[in-house]
Design a protein around this motif. Structure first.
Motif, PDB file in Angstrom:
ATOM      1  N   VAL A 107      74.318  59.276  13.277  1.00 51.45           N
ATOM      2  CA  VAL A 107      73.218  58.311  13.352  1.00 51.45           C
ATOM      3  C   VAL A 107      73.265  57.604  14.704  1.00 51.45           C
ATOM      4  O   VAL A 107      74.297  57.046  15.091  1.00 51.45           O
ATOM      5  CB  VAL A 107      73.306  57.273  12.214  1.00 51.45           C
ATOM      6  N   ALA A 108      72.154  57.665  15.415  1.00 53.87           N
ATOM      7  CA  ALA A 108      72.046  56.924  16.672  1.00 53.87           C
ATOM      8  C   ALA A 108      71.564  55.505  16.372  1.00 53.87           C
ATOM      9  O   ALA A 108      72.084  54.531  16.900  1.00 53.87           O
ATOM     10  CB  ALA A 108      71.070  57.622  17.614  1.00 53.87           C
ATOM     11  N   ILE A 109      70.544  55.426  15.518  1.00 54.30           N
ATOM     12  CA  ILE A 109      69.904  54.135  15.254  1.00 54.30           C
ATOM     13  C   ILE A 109      69.749  53.904  13.758  1.00 54.30           C
ATOM     14  O   ILE A 109      69.126  54.693  13.055  1.00 54.30           O
ATOM     15  CB  ILE A 109      68.511  54.086  15.913  1.00 54.30           C
ATOM     16  N   HIS A 110      70.361  52.810  13.286  1.00 51.84           N
ATOM     17  CA  HIS A 110      70.031  52.300  11.953  1.00 51.84           C
ATOM     18  C   HIS A 110      68.942  51.270  12.199  1.00 51.84           C
ATOM     19  O   HIS A 110      69.230  50.139  12.603  1.00 51.84           O
ATOM     20  CB  HIS A 110      71.216  51.560  11.327  1.00 51.84           C
ATOM     21  N   TRP A 111      67.716  51.667  11.986  1.00 53.71           N
ATOM     22  CA  TRP A 111      66.645  50.708  12.242  1.00 53.71           C
ATOM     23  C   TRP A 111      66.357  49.885  10.990  1.00 53.71           C
ATOM     24  O   TRP A 111      66.251  50.433   9.885  1.00 53.71           O
ATOM     25  CB  TRP A 111      65.373  51.428  12.692  1.00 53.71           C
ATOM     26  N   VAL A 112      66.247  48.579  11.172  1.00 54.71           N
ATOM     27  CA  VAL A 112      65.969  47.678  10.062  1.00 54.71           C
ATOM     28  C   VAL A 112      64.678  46.933  10.382  1.00 54.71           C
ATOM     29  O   VAL A 112      64.618  46.136  11.317  1.00 54.71           O
ATOM     30  CB  VAL A 112      67.127  46.661   9.877  1.00 54.71           C
ATOM     31  N   GLY A 113      63.624  47.230   9.619  1.00 53.06           N
ATOM     32  CA  GLY A 113      62.363  46.520   9.802  1.00 53.06           C
ATOM     33  C   GLY A 113      62.466  45.136   9.198  1.00 53.06           C
ATOM     34  O   GLY A 113      63.345  44.876   8.371  1.00 53.06           O
ATOM     35  N   GLU A 114      61.587  44.257   9.599  1.00 52.38           N
ATOM     36  CA  GLU A 114      61.689  42.909   9.024  1.00 52.38           C
ATOM     37  C   GLU A 114      61.395  42.874   7.527  1.00 52.38           C
ATOM     38  O   GLU A 114      62.146  42.246   6.781  1.00 52.38           O
ATOM     39  CB  GLU A 114      60.812  41.916   9.783  1.00 52.38           C
ATOM     40  N   PRO A 115      60.337  43.551   7.042  1.00 50.94           N
ATOM     41  CA  PRO A 115      60.119  43.541   5.582  1.00 50.94           C
ATOM     42  C   PRO A 115      61.320  44.188   4.890  1.00 50.94           C
ATOM     43  O   PRO A 115      61.762  45.264   5.302  1.00 50.94           O
ATOM     44  CB  PRO A 115      58.859  44.404   5.403  1.00 50.94           C
ATOM     45  N   GLU A 116      61.855  43.544   3.883  1.00 48.63           N
ATOM     46  CA  GLU A 116      63.079  44.051   3.269  1.00 48.63           C
ATOM     47  C   GLU A 116      62.909  45.452   2.692  1.00 48.63           C
ATOM     48  O   GLU A 116      61.889  45.765   2.084  1.00 48.63           O
ATOM     49  CB  GLU A 116      63.586  43.080   2.210  1.00 48.63           C
ATOM     50  N   GLY A 117      63.887  46.289   2.912  1.00 45.11           N
ATOM     51  CA  GLY A 117      63.844  47.653   2.403  1.00 45.11           C
ATOM     52  C   GLY A 117      63.171  48.623   3.350  1.00 45.11           C
ATOM     53  O   GLY A 117      63.194  49.830   3.141  1.00 45.11           O
ATOM     54  N   ASP A 118      62.564  48.108   4.412  1.00 43.28           N
ATOM     55  CA  ASP A 118      61.857  48.948   5.371  1.00 43.28           C
ATOM     56  C   ASP A 118      62.855  49.406   6.441  1.00 43.28           C
ATOM     57  O   ASP A 118      63.020  48.755   7.473  1.00 43.28           O
ATOM     58  CB  ASP A 118      60.734  48.103   5.998  1.00 43.28           C
TER      59      ASP A 118
END
Ligand code: WTA
Length: 668
Positions: A104-115
C-alpha cells in the motif's frame, strides 16, 4: 533592509527558551538501529560532494551525473550535472519493478467517515500512467505548466506525479486560496491546464472548488483546459449558469478513466524544472519558487529517511500538511514515495466529525511516524489530554514538527500526550526555498531540547551571523544563514532571476551566504533556536503571508486610502494578521459594517487564511521622515505593549492617536 528588529514578543519567548533545560535522549533501541548515526556529520563535512553523491544513489538514474555540483555561476546552482532521471519513475515504477507492487502506497481517508481507499504501488503506477496519457492528450508537453487546485484526495498526488512523468512542471495552489490568488499564479507561470475537483469535504460539508476556477478564467486567458475530478458530486451551477463549458472542461473520469495504463516515462535532465511553488515574500507579488528534479528529489528522499529514521518495511507514515504547501510536496509526495513508504493521506479537518479524528486515524492505521505543525498541536492542547487519551497510539515512534517555532510547552505536551513519552520529537526547520529539512535533531542521535531545531543535519551547513555576516558567539542572536549550496535549494524565482539574487543572496553577498529571512539564536552549546521572520513576512498557523500582499488587497477596496499590516503574536496561530486602515475622505467613517466589509474583501482577494484578526480604522500611520511605515510601533499596539521608541517618527503624536483608537477598535 531596515526595520529588521525581530518583534519583542520573540525576545520574551527567548527568555523562556533560555530557561529551558530539559533534554530528551534518544531511546536506546532507536539509537542502536538508527539510519543515520553521529559519525555522519563529520563524514559529510570532510567530503561534501562525496556525501551528496552517496545520497543521490538512493535514486534510480537513467544516466549517471558526471559532476556533483556546478557552482561556477553562483548563486545559480546545477546539481548532478549531466544526470538524467524521471521523478515519477523513482516514486512509483521502480517499487513495482522491485516486487513491491502490492504494497500500500496510500491509505486515503476521506473526511466522511468510512470513505476510505487503499492504493497499492501497482495501482498508483496505473493511475499515474493514465493521468500522464490524459494530460498529453490535452496538449500538455514537457516544459508546459499545469496548475493543480484540488482537495486532499489521491488524484492530487496522481496529478503531481503524472506531471513529473511527462516533464510538465506543476504548480499546486492551496484549495483555500481564492479565485484571484489562483488566477495570478496561473498567469505568472502561464499554466495552460488546470486540474481541479467539483469540491472537497471540509468540516462535514461539501465545499466547492470548480466555481473558483471558472472565476479565475475570467481573470486570465492562459487556461486552455480544465480537468475536473468528481469528488463530492455537488451541483456546479452558479447564479443560473450551469458551470460547465464543453470547450474547456473535461471530466477526470472520462479523460483519465478512459486512458491507457501503459506509459513509458522519459528521462529528463537533473536540472529539468519539477515544480513552481508560490510563497509570500516581502513585496506584494508572490514568488514562484522553482525546484528542479535530481537535486530536489535527492534532498527530499535523504532527509525523509534521516530525520524520520524511516524503516520502509515496517513504518506507517503520516504528514498532515496540505498538498498545497511545500511540506505536502516534499513530505507527502516526493520524499516518502521515492522512499517507497506506506502513508496515510487525510482529506479533512482535524476535528471532523469529532475532535479525536486524528488520533483515531493513528490508532486505526497504526501510524508510526507523524508529522504536523505547532499550530495544530496548540489547538489540541486547548482541548486537553482527555480526547487523545481515549486512543491507543502506542504505534508511534517519532513525532515531527514544522512550519513555525514550537514553544517548549507544546513540544512537551506533544511528546507526552501524543507520544507517550517514548517518541523523540524532531523540530524541523526549513522553507519552501530550501526544498527539504535543513536544521533538525536526528532521532537516533540528538538529545532534543524542547523548542530548539538543534543543528544543521549532515550535509547542510548553517550558521547564525551578525549584520556583517560574522558568526555570532554562542549565547547570542542574529540572522540565520545557509553557508554552502545544497541539492534541494531553489534554483531561481520563476521568471525573475534578479529578484532571486536580490532576495536571498544580496544580504550576505560578500560571504556568499543564503539568507533565509529568519532570526535565530545560538545557545550556550551552539544549538540553534529559530525565532521567526525578521522581514515583513508573517507566519500564521505555519503559513507564510506577506504583509504587503494583504496591504495591497486592502488598498484595492474603494473605501481604503492606505493600510499597514503587521503580524501580532497570537496564542493559537503563532502570529495573527492585524490591519491598520486609513479610509478615503469620501468614505466618511466607512459605515457600520466597514470592518466586516474589509475583512470579507481580504478573504475574497487572497483567501480565508489571510483574514485579519483585527482591523483598526486610524487617522494616520506612523512613518519615518523618509515615509517608511514603522511596523515595530504598530506591532507594539497590536500586542498591547507600551509603544517603543518613537524618535524617528516624522510626527510623534500619531502614536497617541493610534493607541487611543485601539481601545475602541472593532474585532471581527
Ligand atoms: C518558519 C515551511 C521555526 C520559518 C516548511 C521559515 C520554522 C518559514 C520552522 C518557512 C521551525 C518553518 N522552527 N520556524 N521548525 N519551520 N519555520 O516556506 O520562519 O511555508 O522561514 O516552509 O516557516 O515557511 P514555508
Amino acid at each position: 533592509m531596515s526595520d529588521q528588529t525581530a518583534p519583542s514578543s520573540t525576545d520574551q519567548t527567548l527568555a523562556n527558551l533560555l530557561k529551558e533545560d530539559r533534554r530528551f535522549e534518544p531511546p536506546a533501541e532507536l539509537a542502536a538501529a538508527a539510519n543515520v548515526k553521529a559519525d555522519a556529520y563529520d563524514a559529510a563535512r570532510a567530503d561534501r560532494e562525496g556525501f551528496w553523491a552517496e545520497q543521490a544513489e538512493r535514486l534510480t538514474w537513467d544516466t549517471r551525473w558526471d559532476r556533483v555540483l556546478d557552482w561556477d555561476n553562483a548563486p545559480f546552482a546545477k546539481w548532478y550535472v549531466g544526470g538524467r532521471l524521471n521523478a515519477a519513475y523513482n516514486c512509483v515504477d521502480r517499487h513495482v519493478e522491485a516486487g513491491r507492487g502490492d504494497k500500500v502506497a496510500i491509505h486515503w481517508v476521506g473526511e466522511p467517515e468510512g470513505d476510505t481507499r487503499d492504493i497499492t504501488y501497482a495501482q498508483l503506477k496505473d493511475e499515474v500512467s493514465q493521468a500522464a496519457n490524459a494530460l498529453t492528450a490535452l496538449g500538455v508537453g514537457a516544459g508546459d505548466r499545469v496548475a493543480i487546485y484540488l482537495p486532499m484526495i489521491p488524484e492530487a498526488i496522481v496529478t503531481m506525479l503524472a506531471c513529473a512523468r511527462i516533464g510538465a512542471p506543476h504548480t499546486v495552489v492551496f484549495g483555500g486560496f481564492s479565485a484571484d490568488a489562483l488566477a495570478s499564479r496561473i498567469d505568472d507561470c502561464q499554466a495552460k491546464v488546470v486540474v481541479t475537483a467539483d469540491g472537497g469535504y471540509r468540516r462535514g460539508t461539501a465545499s466547492a472548488l470548480k466555481p473558483a476556477v471558472d472565476e479565475a478564467r475570467t481573470k486570465t486567458d492562459k487556461i486552455e483546459k480544465v480537468l475536473v475530478v468528481r469528488r463530492t458530486g455537488q451541483d456546479l451551477s452558479v447564479d443560473g449558469e450551469d458551470g460547465w463549458d464543453d470547450a474547456v472542461d473535461v471530466w477526470w473520469h472520462d479523460a483519465v478513466g478512459g486512458a491507457s495504463t501503459e506509459h513509458t516515462p522519459e528521462a529528463f535532465d537533473a536540472e529539468h524544472p519539477l515544480y513552481v511553488m508560490y510563497t509570500s515574500g516581502t513585496t506584494g507579488k508572490p514568488k514562484g519558487i522553482l525546484h528542479t528534479t535530481g537535486g530536489y528529489l535527492t534532498g527530499a528522499a535523504y532527509t525523509h529517511n534521516a530525520v524520520f529514521d524511516l524503516k520502509p518495511d515496517t513504518d506507517v507514515y503520516w504528514c498532515t500538511a496540505d498538498i498545497g504547501w511545500v511540506t505536502g510536496h516534499s513530505y507527502i509526495v516526493y520524499g516518502p514515495l521515492a522512499n517507497g513508504v506506506t502513508q496515510v493521506l487525510y482529506e479533512g479537518t482535524p476535528d471532523a466529525p469529532e475532535p479525536g479524528r486524528w488520533w483515531k486515524i493513528i490508532q486505526d492505521y497504526q501510524v508510526t511516524l507523524f508529522y504536523t505543525a505547532p499550530t495544530a498541536i496548540r489547538s489540541f492542547m486547548k482541548q486537553g489530554h482527555e480526547i487523545p487519551d481515549r486512543f491507543d497510539m502506542s504505534s508511534l515512534r517519532i513525532l515531527g514538527s514544522v512550519g513555525e517555532p514550537i514553544n517548549p510547552e507544546a513540544y512537551v505536551w506533544y511528546r507526552h500526550v501524543i507520544g507517550g513519552d517514548r517518541t523523540p520529537v524532531v523540530d524541523t526547520w526549513w522553507q519552501t526555498e530550501t526544498g527539504a529539512v535543513m536544521i533538525s535533531p536526528l532521532p537516533g542521535v540528538t538529545a532534543g531540547k524542547p523548542g530548539s531545531a538543534m543543528t544543521a543535519i549532515p550535509g547542510i551547513e548553517a550558521d547564525v551571523v551578525d549584520d556583517e555576516g560574522n558568526p555570532v558567539p554562542n549565547g547570542s542572536g542574529g540572522y540565520l544563514v545557509v553557508t554552502s549550496p545544497w541539492p534541494s535549494m531553489l534554483r531561481t524565482i520563476w521568471g525573475d532571476d534578479d529578484r532571486y539574487v536580490d532576495t536571498y543572496w544580496s544580504r550576505f553577498k560578500k560571504q556568499g551566504y543564503y539568507f533565509a529571512g529568519d532570526g535565530a539564536k545560538k545557545d550556550d552549546d551552539g544549538d540553534i533556536w529559530v525565532l521567526g521572520r525578521v522581514d515583513d513576512v508573517m507566519n500564521v498557523s505555519g503559513h507564510r503571508l506577506s504583509t504587503t500582499e494583504i496591504e495591497s488587497a486592502l488598498v484595492s477596496h474603494p473605501k481604503v486610502a492606505e493600510s499597514a499590516v503587521v503580524g501580532a503574536s497570537d496564542p493559537n496561530t503563532g502570529q495573527a494578521v492585524v490591519a491598520y486602515v486609513i479610509l478615503r475622505n469620501e468614505a466618511g467613517d466607512g459605515g457600520p459594517d466597514i470592518v466586516k466589509e474589509l475583512s470579507d474583501h481580504v478573504r475574497k482577494e487572497i483567501g480565508p487564511i489571510a483574514k485579519p484578526r483585527q482591523i483598526m480604522i486610524v487617522p494616520e500611520l506612523p512613518k519615518t521622515r523618509s515615509g517608511k511605515i514603522m511596523r515595530r510601533l504598530l506591532r507594539d499596539v497590536a500586542e498591547g505593549r507600551a509603544v517603543g521608541d518613537t524618535q524617528t517618527l516624522a510626527d510623534a503624536s500619531i502614536m497617541d492617536l493610534i493607541s487611543a483608537g485601539q481601545a475602541t477598535s472593532t474585532e471581527d
